[in-house]
Enzyme design. Structure first.
Site, PDB file in Angstrom:
ATOM      1  N   ALA A   1     -13.377   6.994  25.297  1.00 19.66           N
ATOM      2  CA  ALA A   1     -14.771   6.573  25.226  1.00 19.66           C
ATOM      3  C   ALA A   1     -15.565   7.766  24.701  1.00 19.66           C
ATOM      4  O   ALA A   1     -15.129   8.911  24.827  1.00 19.66           O
ATOM      5  CB  ALA A   1     -15.257   6.173  26.611  1.00 19.66           C
TER       6      ALA A   1
ATOM      7  N   GLY B   1     -10.116   5.969  27.305  1.00 21.59           N
ATOM      8  CA  GLY B   1     -10.322   4.599  26.837  1.00 21.59           C
ATOM      9  C   GLY B   1      -9.351   4.194  25.738  1.00 21.59           C
ATOM     10  O   GLY B   1      -9.082   2.992  25.566  1.00 21.59           O
TER      11      GLY B   1
ATOM     12  N   GLU C   1      -6.287   3.152  27.532  1.00 17.61           N
ATOM     13  CA  GLU C   1      -6.600   1.860  28.161  1.00 17.61           C
ATOM     14  C   GLU C   1      -6.629   0.724  27.132  1.00 17.61           C
ATOM     15  O   GLU C   1      -6.192  -0.383  27.420  1.00 17.61           O
ATOM     16  CB  GLU C   1      -7.950   1.960  28.883  1.00 17.61           C
ATOM     17  CG  GLU C   1      -7.887   2.897  30.081  1.00 17.61           C
ATOM     18  CD  GLU C   1      -9.249   3.189  30.677  1.00 17.61           C
ATOM     19  OE1 GLU C   1     -10.101   3.756  29.960  1.00 17.61           O
ATOM     20  OE2 GLU C   1      -9.473   2.864  31.849  1.00 17.61           O
TER      21      GLU C   1
ATOM     22  N   GLU D   1      -9.680  11.427  32.614  1.00 18.29           N
ATOM     23  CA  GLU D   1     -11.020  11.226  33.197  1.00 18.29           C
ATOM     24  C   GLU D   1     -11.296  12.085  34.426  1.00 18.29           C
ATOM     25  O   GLU D   1     -12.412  12.595  34.593  1.00 18.29           O
ATOM     26  CB  GLU D   1     -11.231   9.737  33.559  1.00 18.29           C
ATOM     27  CG  GLU D   1     -11.448   8.823  32.363  1.00 18.29           C
ATOM     28  CD  GLU D   1     -10.157   8.295  31.772  1.00 18.29           C
ATOM     29  OE1 GLU D   1      -9.068   8.837  32.097  1.00 18.29           O
ATOM     30  OE2 GLU D   1     -10.226   7.343  30.977  1.00 18.29           O
TER      31      GLU D   1
HETATM   32  N1  DAK Z   1     -15.859  11.266  22.338  1.00 18.98           N
HETATM   33  C1  DAK Z   1     -16.688  11.699  21.341  1.00 18.98           C
HETATM   34  N2  DAK Z   1     -16.291  12.495  20.304  1.00 18.98           N
HETATM   35  C2  DAK Z   1     -14.996  12.854  20.274  1.00 18.98           C
HETATM   36  C3  DAK Z   1     -14.076  12.439  21.273  1.00 18.98           C
HETATM   37  C4  DAK Z   1     -14.558  11.609  22.342  1.00 18.98           C
HETATM   38  N3  DAK Z   1     -13.775  11.130  23.320  1.00 18.98           N
HETATM   39  N4  DAK Z   1     -12.874  12.968  20.982  1.00 18.98           N
HETATM   40  C5  DAK Z   1     -13.044  13.683  19.849  1.00 18.98           C
HETATM   41  N5  DAK Z   1     -14.314  13.617  19.417  1.00 18.98           N
HETATM   42  C6  DAK Z   1     -14.896  14.249  18.235  1.00 18.98           C
HETATM   43  C7  DAK Z   1     -15.127  15.730  18.453  1.00 18.98           C
HETATM   44  O1  DAK Z   1     -16.340  15.959  19.155  1.00 18.98           O
HETATM   45  C8  DAK Z   1     -15.203  16.230  17.026  1.00 18.98           C
HETATM   46  O2  DAK Z   1     -16.466  15.933  16.488  1.00 18.98           O
HETATM   47  P1  DAK Z   1     -17.288  17.041  15.602  1.00 18.98           P
HETATM   48  O3  DAK Z   1     -17.414  18.216  16.485  1.00 18.98           O
HETATM   49  O4  DAK Z   1     -16.390  17.287  14.414  1.00 18.98           O
HETATM   50  O5  DAK Z   1     -18.569  16.352  15.269  1.00 18.98           O
HETATM   51  C9  DAK Z   1     -14.191  15.344  16.311  1.00 18.98           C
HETATM   52  O6  DAK Z   1     -13.999  14.201  17.156  1.00 18.98           O
HETATM   53  C10 DAK Z   1     -12.850  16.013  16.107  1.00 18.98           C
HETATM   54  O7  DAK Z   1     -12.426  16.495  17.366  1.00 18.98           O
HETATM   55  P2  DAK Z   1     -11.896  18.004  17.588  1.00 18.98           P
HETATM   56  O8  DAK Z   1     -12.525  18.936  16.613  1.00 18.98           O
HETATM   57  O9  DAK Z   1     -12.035  18.284  19.034  1.00 18.98           O
HETATM   58  O10 DAK Z   1     -10.354  17.831  17.190  1.00 18.98           O
HETATM   59  P3  DAK Z   1      -9.113  18.642  17.785  1.00 18.98           P
HETATM   60  O11 DAK Z   1      -7.951  18.246  16.979  1.00 18.98           O
HETATM   61  O12 DAK Z   1      -9.423  20.093  17.906  1.00 18.98           O
HETATM   62  O13 DAK Z   1      -8.935  18.062  19.268  1.00 18.98           O
HETATM   63  C11 DAK Z   1      -8.749  16.309  20.935  1.00 18.98           C
HETATM   64  C12 DAK Z   1      -8.589  16.737  19.439  1.00 18.98           C
HETATM   65  C13 DAK Z   1      -8.509  14.828  21.049  1.00 18.98           C
HETATM   66  C14 DAK Z   1      -7.709  17.074  21.770  1.00 18.98           C
HETATM   67  C15 DAK Z   1     -10.178  16.715  21.394  1.00 18.98           C
HETATM   68  O14 DAK Z   1     -11.126  16.210  20.449  1.00 18.98           O
HETATM   69  C16 DAK Z   1     -10.492  16.165  22.750  1.00 18.98           C
HETATM   70  O15 DAK Z   1     -10.034  16.698  23.778  1.00 18.98           O
HETATM   71  N6  DAK Z   1     -11.323  15.084  22.783  1.00 18.98           N
HETATM   72  C17 DAK Z   1     -11.751  14.496  24.024  1.00 18.98           C
HETATM   73  C18 DAK Z   1     -10.668  13.624  24.565  1.00 18.98           C
HETATM   74  C19 DAK Z   1     -11.005  13.004  25.901  1.00 18.98           C
HETATM   75  O16 DAK Z   1     -11.281  13.706  26.886  1.00 18.98           O
HETATM   76  N7  DAK Z   1     -10.991  11.659  25.918  1.00 18.98           N
HETATM   77  C20 DAK Z   1     -11.176  10.931  27.128  1.00 18.98           C
HETATM   78  C21 DAK Z   1     -12.602  10.524  27.228  1.00 18.98           C
HETATM   79  S1  DAK Z   1     -12.914   9.904  28.859  1.00 18.98           S
HETATM   80  C22 DAK Z   1     -16.416   4.472  32.456  1.00 18.98           C
HETATM   81  C23 DAK Z   1     -16.228   3.940  31.188  1.00 18.98           C
HETATM   82  C24 DAK Z   1     -15.284   4.516  30.333  1.00 18.98           C
HETATM   83  C25 DAK Z   1     -14.574   5.619  30.722  1.00 18.98           C
HETATM   84  C26 DAK Z   1     -14.754   6.128  32.014  1.00 18.98           C
HETATM   85  C27 DAK Z   1     -15.658   5.548  32.874  1.00 18.98           C
HETATM   86  N8  DAK Z   1     -17.366   3.885  33.329  1.00 18.98           N
HETATM   87  C28 DAK Z   1     -18.391   3.058  32.815  1.00 18.98           C
HETATM   88  C29 DAK Z   1     -17.351   4.224  34.723  1.00 18.98           C
HETATM   89  C30 DAK Z   1     -13.665   6.235  29.796  1.00 18.98           C
HETATM   90  C31 DAK Z   1     -13.548   7.550  29.766  1.00 18.98           C
HETATM   91  C32 DAK Z   1     -12.848   8.239  28.700  1.00 18.98           C
HETATM   92  O17 DAK Z   1     -12.290   7.688  27.785  1.00 18.98           O
END
Ligand code: DAK
Length: 242
Positions: free
Chosen positions: A63, A108, A111, A131
């Protein structure tokens, strides 16, 4: 501009989440576009759907963290409901859905893959539910679907500790059906989709419904029926000994 690309290849639909700059992260607009794209599928002429992410690096990196950090409580709840409704729409789509996981499937994204019937992965696929590290819980059904898809202990480890699972381990866990070199993933997904599409569509749809309905017979229901069986047995034992 839509964040979803849709192509029809014979009886097979290919839906691509197309927000490559953000690694296909799911913001409200992507979810709305995905919802609309699912509604637009012609179920008379489509027998199998493939879902994948744009680019070589990511299926869906979760997400949208940036958007989520700005949401009020009510907006967060609406965002959670939107995601859950769309994923449930995928899960209950009458036709089989294959996730072609071409890289990161985080939060997400993991999921989303779990709401599909079948997951095929590229060698660079990485699955995780990170998360808890962000101080939140999986919000789009991950706690439920992951624990029903793989070994419960491993699912709990992934959810509590955020353990990352790479493609070979995902295969050994049964999280994915097969792993391919990146360039072979979509051809393999198409081949499987075409094999499904070649079978009797009514039978395939009935099987999807039967499997899903069976899985929805929850352990809570079984537990409560077991509890009432045990209670009845105890009453019989008590009467006998009285
Ligand atoms: N959201 C937004 N932008 C994201 C993103 C994300 N999840 N993942 C990557 N990006 C963006 C980065 O910000 C970057 O954007 P710019 O800085 O270039 O503008 C671009 O994608 C490229 O990412 P990186 O430069 O970081 O690329 P790397 O290869 O260095 O790293 C990575 C890739 C996937 C390891 C890293 O980007 C990363 O750790 N991303 C976050 C992954 C993450 O933590 N995903 C889980 C999100 S939590 C709920 C509803 C939904 C949810 C929970 C609760 N409720 C309503 C209660 C769901 C939660 C989740 O999904």
């Amino acid at each position: 501009m839509s964040y979803i690309k849709y192509e029809q290849n014979g009886f097979v639909g290919v839906l691509t989440i197309d927000r490559e700059k953000a690694l296909n992260a799911l913001n409200s607009e992507v979810l709305a576009d995905l919802d609309a794209a699912l509604d637009a599928i012609d179920l008379d002429s489509t027998r199998c759907l493939i879902i994948t992410g744009a680019g070589q690096k990511s299926f869906v990196a979760g997400a949208d963290i940036g958007e989520m950090s700005t949401l009020t409580k009510a907006e967060g709840e609406a965002f959670g409901k939107k995601g859950n409704d769309v994923f449930r729409k995928i899960e209950t789509l009458p036709i089989p859905v294959i996730a072609a996981v071409n890289g990161f499937a985080l939060g997400g994204g993991c999921e989303l893959s779990l709401s599909c019937d079948i997951r095929l992965a590229a060698e660079n696929a990485v699955f995780a539910q990170p998360e808890t590290g962000l101080g939140i819980t999986p919000g789009f059904g991950g706690t439920q679907r992951l624990a029903r898809t793989i070994n419960v202990g491993k699912a709990k480890e992934m959810i509590y500790a955020g353990t990352k699972v790479k493609a070979p381990e995902a295969l050994s866990l049964g999280l994915v059906n097969a792993v391919y070199p990146a360039e072979e993933l979509m051809p393999a997904a198409m081949k499987l989709a075409e094999r499904i599409a070649a079978n009797a569509p009514i039978a395939v749809r009935a099987c999807k419904k039967a499997v899903n309905d069976g899985l929805r017979s929850t352990w809570m229901r079984q537990l409560s029926s077991k509890r009432s069986c045990s209670a009845a047995a105890s009453r019989r034992r008590i009467r006998k000994t009285a």
